[in-house]
Design a protein around this motif. Sequence first.
Motif, PDB file in Angstrom:
ATOM      1  N   ALA A 264      73.476  63.963  -3.658  1.00  0.00           N
ATOM      2  CA  ALA A 264      74.785  63.553  -3.108  1.00  0.00           C
ATOM      3  C   ALA A 264      74.406  63.103  -1.685  1.00  0.00           C
ATOM      4  O   ALA A 264      74.808  63.899  -0.701  1.00  0.00           O
ATOM      5  N   ILE A 265      73.724  62.248  -1.386  1.00  0.00           N
ATOM      6  CA  ILE A 265      73.222  61.479  -0.073  1.00  0.00           C
ATOM      7  C   ILE A 265      74.339  61.274   0.701  1.00  0.00           C
ATOM      8  O   ILE A 265      74.246  61.756   2.034  1.00  0.00           O
TER       9      ILE A 265
ATOM     10  N   LEU B 167      66.197  61.395  -9.276  1.00  0.00           N
ATOM     11  CA  LEU B 167      66.835  62.619 -10.202  1.00  0.00           C
ATOM     12  C   LEU B 167      67.859  61.967 -11.077  1.00  0.00           C
ATOM     13  O   LEU B 167      68.644  62.727 -11.865  1.00  0.00           O
ATOM     14  N   ASN B 168      68.186  60.507 -10.972  1.00  0.00           N
ATOM     15  CA  ASN B 168      69.025  60.244 -11.913  1.00  0.00           C
ATOM     16  C   ASN B 168      68.649  60.292 -13.407  1.00  0.00           C
ATOM     17  O   ASN B 168      69.122  60.128 -14.385  1.00  0.00           O
TER      18      ASN B 168
ATOM     19  N   ARG C 234      67.828  70.754  -3.497  1.00  0.00           N
ATOM     20  CA  ARG C 234      67.553  70.009  -4.697  1.00  0.00           C
ATOM     21  C   ARG C 234      66.861  68.901  -4.357  1.00  0.00           C
ATOM     22  O   ARG C 234      66.137  68.163  -5.545  1.00  0.00           O
ATOM     23  N   CYS C 235      66.719  68.258  -3.231  1.00  0.00           N
ATOM     24  CA  CYS C 235      65.942  66.987  -3.092  1.00  0.00           C
ATOM     25  C   CYS C 235      64.495  67.236  -3.221  1.00  0.00           C
ATOM     26  O   CYS C 235      63.769  68.406  -2.905  1.00  0.00           O
ATOM     27  N   LEU C 236      63.765  66.360  -3.790  1.00  0.00           N
ATOM     28  CA  LEU C 236      62.109  66.484  -3.996  1.00  0.00           C
ATOM     29  C   LEU C 236      61.398  65.902  -2.797  1.00  0.00           C
ATOM     30  O   LEU C 236      60.295  65.873  -2.611  1.00  0.00           O
TER      31      LEU C 236
ATOM     32  N   ASP D 175      57.307  58.367  -1.414  1.00  0.00           N
ATOM     33  CA  ASP D 175      57.589  57.099  -1.304  1.00  0.00           C
ATOM     34  C   ASP D 175      58.975  56.782  -1.602  1.00  0.00           C
ATOM     35  O   ASP D 175      59.386  55.920  -2.515  1.00  0.00           O
ATOM     36  N   ALA D 176      59.854  57.572  -0.935  1.00  0.00           N
ATOM     37  CA  ALA D 176      61.293  57.688  -1.539  1.00  0.00           C
ATOM     38  C   ALA D 176      62.051  56.385  -1.736  1.00  0.00           C
ATOM     39  O   ALA D 176      62.171  55.720  -0.818  1.00  0.00           O
ATOM     40  N   PRO D 177      62.547  56.335  -2.815  1.00  0.00           N
ATOM     41  CA  PRO D 177      63.031  54.879  -3.173  1.00  0.00           C
ATOM     42  C   PRO D 177      64.544  54.634  -2.654  1.00  0.00           C
ATOM     43  O   PRO D 177      65.021  53.774  -2.467  1.00  0.00           O
TER      44      PRO D 177
END
Length: 379
Positions: free
Chosen positions: A118-119, A110-111, A46-48, A52-54
């Motif tokens: 679910a990191i 994704l919020n 699911r991860c994009l 520049d990952a927040p």
Amino acid sequence: MTDHALGDDALSERNHSPDTHDRYDPRFAPTHPPLSAHEATVEAHRCLYCYDAPCIQACPTHIDIPTFIRKIATDNLRGSARTILEANFLGGTCARVCPVEELCEGACVLNAEDKPIAIGRLQRHAVDHVQQRGVPLFQPGPPTGRRVAVVGSGPAGLSVSAELAKLGHAVTLLEKRELGGGLSTYGIIVLREPVEVSLREVEAVRALGVTVETGHELTGKAGLDTLLSEYDAVFLGLGLGAVPAMGIPGEEHLIDGLQYIEDSKLHPERLPHSANVVVIGAGNTAIDAATIARRRGADVTMLYRRTEAEMTAYRHEYEFALSEGIGYRFLTQPVRVVSEDGKVKGVECVKMVLGVPDTGGGPRPDPCPAVNLWCPATP
């Protein structure tokens, strides 16, 4: 052979953890069960993998979250765990206890569309895979000839010991208690972190050649001077101080929240069986203590002298407590603990109103004249 061929990742904490003993109580099962191999793979996809990952910026230890998640998606759990532990040697603990809702998951893009990745659970999946199997990921560095004493084996002491050992220094870790791990071992409720998880991290430090000496307490300047004379450097990670006294009559009959949590993990037979429990305070530790009491069958009321808006607990912890059936009385200040034959019968309180800001910047709670409250606490 892939890492998954080594065993089934869906096995529970208890099945992988001989240190749990047979007293494992299903009432205190982990809040979130471990992900199975299939669940972890689906979630990782699911991860994009944001450029520049927040989530990285929101992580206090700046773990490369997209990279470790991508490695889970490609069935490289060892590589994933290494990415995590290079940035944070206590990745197993943090996967369970970090307020991810406020940090990495709270920052997930994704919020806005569905729900965040679910990191925390993915991090736990990768780190548990290697630590439950004792897979070595790091080696001590070439010896430098320098010796370092680390006092205190809590999160700070364990982390600095591991990093110093990887640099090649000879490290001796001194801990006054029987078990290493500090707050992770003694002060985090078992729903979030079973004892064996923190002890695995102590063993991971030992595996780097660190000498861990328990039952060794630093009591004063003379002991510190001795360490300074014997070692090239000394790191002090002494942990939490004593809980401040409330200064009210009868408080000697109260149980310290951290002691209550410790007993629930290591000596549950010591906990009193009570029908009504009052918890004073509204921070995260207070909620943890209240949760234990509630899961043991008590009616639990939390007392806080300010309002919901001023609570120091995280919002998700507050909502969790409400879902457990824990009650709150805001603007309520205990003034006396009433006991009979050494047993607490209740807490006498006064109603409060919020006044002008105090030195900390928050509204100061002031008592309402002639407004008294009674909160029962009965065996």
